[in-house]
Scaffold this motif. Sequence first.
Motif, mmCIF file in Angstrom:
data_model
loop_
_atom_site.group_PDB
_atom_site.id
_atom_site.type_symbol
_atom_site.label_atom_id
_atom_site.label_comp_id
_atom_site.label_asym_id
_atom_site.label_seq_id
_atom_site.Cartn_x
_atom_site.Cartn_y
_atom_site.Cartn_z
ATOM 1 N N THR A 122 78.615 -45.706 14.285
ATOM 2 C CA THR A 122 78.441 -44.980 15.546
ATOM 3 C C THR A 122 79.533 -45.366 16.528
ATOM 4 O O THR A 122 80.032 -46.480 16.523
ATOM 5 C CB THR A 122 77.078 -45.269 16.197
ATOM 6 N N ARG A 123 79.893 -44.383 17.364
ATOM 7 C CA ARG A 123 80.921 -44.639 18.362
ATOM 8 C C ARG A 123 80.307 -45.362 19.546
ATOM 9 O O ARG A 123 79.160 -45.092 19.919
ATOM 10 C CB ARG A 123 81.546 -43.328 18.809
ATOM 11 N N PRO A 124 81.038 -46.250 20.166
ATOM 12 C CA PRO A 124 80.498 -46.973 21.317
ATOM 13 C C PRO A 124 80.286 -46.031 22.501
ATOM 14 O O PRO A 124 80.970 -45.007 22.612
ATOM 15 C CB PRO A 124 81.564 -48.020 21.632
ATOM 16 N N PRO A 125 79.363 -46.350 23.391
ATOM 17 C CA PRO A 125 79.119 -45.494 24.553
ATOM 18 C C PRO A 125 80.386 -45.388 25.405
ATOM 19 O O PRO A 125 81.061 -46.380 25.648
ATOM 20 C CB PRO A 125 78.011 -46.209 25.322
ATOM 21 N N GLY A 126 80.690 -44.185 25.832
ATOM 22 C CA GLY A 126 81.858 -43.964 26.661
ATOM 23 C C GLY A 126 83.121 -43.668 25.874
ATOM 24 O O GLY A 126 84.174 -43.447 26.461
ATOM 25 N N ALA A 127 83.030 -43.642 24.546
ATOM 26 C CA ALA A 127 84.217 -43.380 23.734
ATOM 27 C C ALA A 127 84.681 -41.931 23.886
ATOM 28 O O ALA A 127 85.861 -41.641 23.701
ATOM 29 C CB ALA A 127 83.936 -43.682 22.269
ATOM 30 N N ASP A 128 83.768 -41.035 24.237
ATOM 31 C CA ASP A 128 84.130 -39.624 24.368
ATOM 32 C C ASP A 128 84.705 -39.296 25.751
ATOM 33 O O ASP A 128 85.091 -38.171 26.007
ATOM 34 C CB ASP A 128 82.918 -38.740 24.090
ATOM 35 N N LEU A 129 84.791 -40.276 26.637
ATOM 36 C CA LEU A 129 85.321 -40.033 27.969
ATOM 37 C C LEU A 129 86.844 -39.966 27.990
ATOM 38 O O LEU A 129 87.427 -39.511 28.955
ATOM 39 C CB LEU A 129 84.851 -41.133 28.932
ATOM 40 N N GLY A 130 87.466 -40.437 26.957
ATOM 41 C CA GLY A 130 88.923 -40.409 26.903
ATOM 42 C C GLY A 130 89.515 -41.703 27.405
ATOM 43 O O GLY A 130 88.829 -42.694 27.627
ATOM 44 N N ALA A 131 90.826 -41.666 27.626
ATOM 45 C CA ALA A 131 91.538 -42.865 28.059
ATOM 46 C C ALA A 131 91.243 -43.150 29.532
ATOM 47 O O ALA A 131 90.741 -42.302 30.273
ATOM 48 C CB ALA A 131 93.026 -42.676 27.839
ATOM 49 N N ARG A 132 91.617 -44.325 29.947
ATOM 50 C CA ARG A 132 91.451 -44.719 31.337
ATOM 51 C C ARG A 132 92.376 -43.861 32.207
ATOM 52 O O ARG A 132 93.533 -43.622 31.851
ATOM 53 C CB ARG A 132 91.837 -46.192 31.464
ATOM 54 N N PRO A 133 91.896 -43.385 33.360
ATOM 55 C CA PRO A 133 92.735 -42.510 34.191
ATOM 56 C C PRO A 133 93.945 -43.261 34.750
ATOM 57 O O PRO A 133 93.849 -44.430 35.116
ATOM 58 C CB PRO A 133 91.807 -42.060 35.315
ATOM 59 N N THR A 134 95.051 -42.556 34.821
ATOM 60 C CA THR A 134 96.263 -43.139 35.408
ATOM 61 C C THR A 134 96.179 -43.055 36.925
ATOM 62 O O THR A 134 95.264 -42.426 37.486
ATOM 63 C CB THR A 134 97.513 -42.377 34.928
#
Length: 155
Positions: A122-134
């Motif tokens: 399973t993917r960790p929670p928040g993995a679908d949010l994408g990369a950290r915003p610049t």
Amino acid sequence: MGVAQVYLQALERAATIFERKRMEQVRVDKWLWAARFFRTRSAAAEAVLGGRVHVNGARVKPSKELRVGNTVEVTIRALKRTVEVMGVSDKRGPAPVAASLYMETPDSVRARDQDALERRLTRPPGADLGARPTKLDRRRLEALRRAHRRGRESS
């Protein structure tokens, strides 16, 4: 004398103490603690009182006496483990000695392995949010929020 030899000697001493201290019965909360299902005896007692431990299919109290041959069902988090009592002890010893106090049923082992596999895949929670915003992304987001607030205030 190497570390492995010292460990083996300590294990042998613990096993002989376990054999000498053979008991007929022990409280279920003490046994769960000695068999290393829980880190503390109070945690084991809370689990028993909470209904997460059944002996021979029945809900029990922490003072229930456990004997060799009993079947214990322990639910830890979402995982249910079913074990048969092979030995009783009220002393917490090394992990190999604690593991000799019970034998897990094949169904329970399969369920535990399946649960471990599912958790690994399973993917960790928040993995679908994408990369950290610049920094630029954050500035654009803040500009959108300011524009939205100004639009609300003028209405």
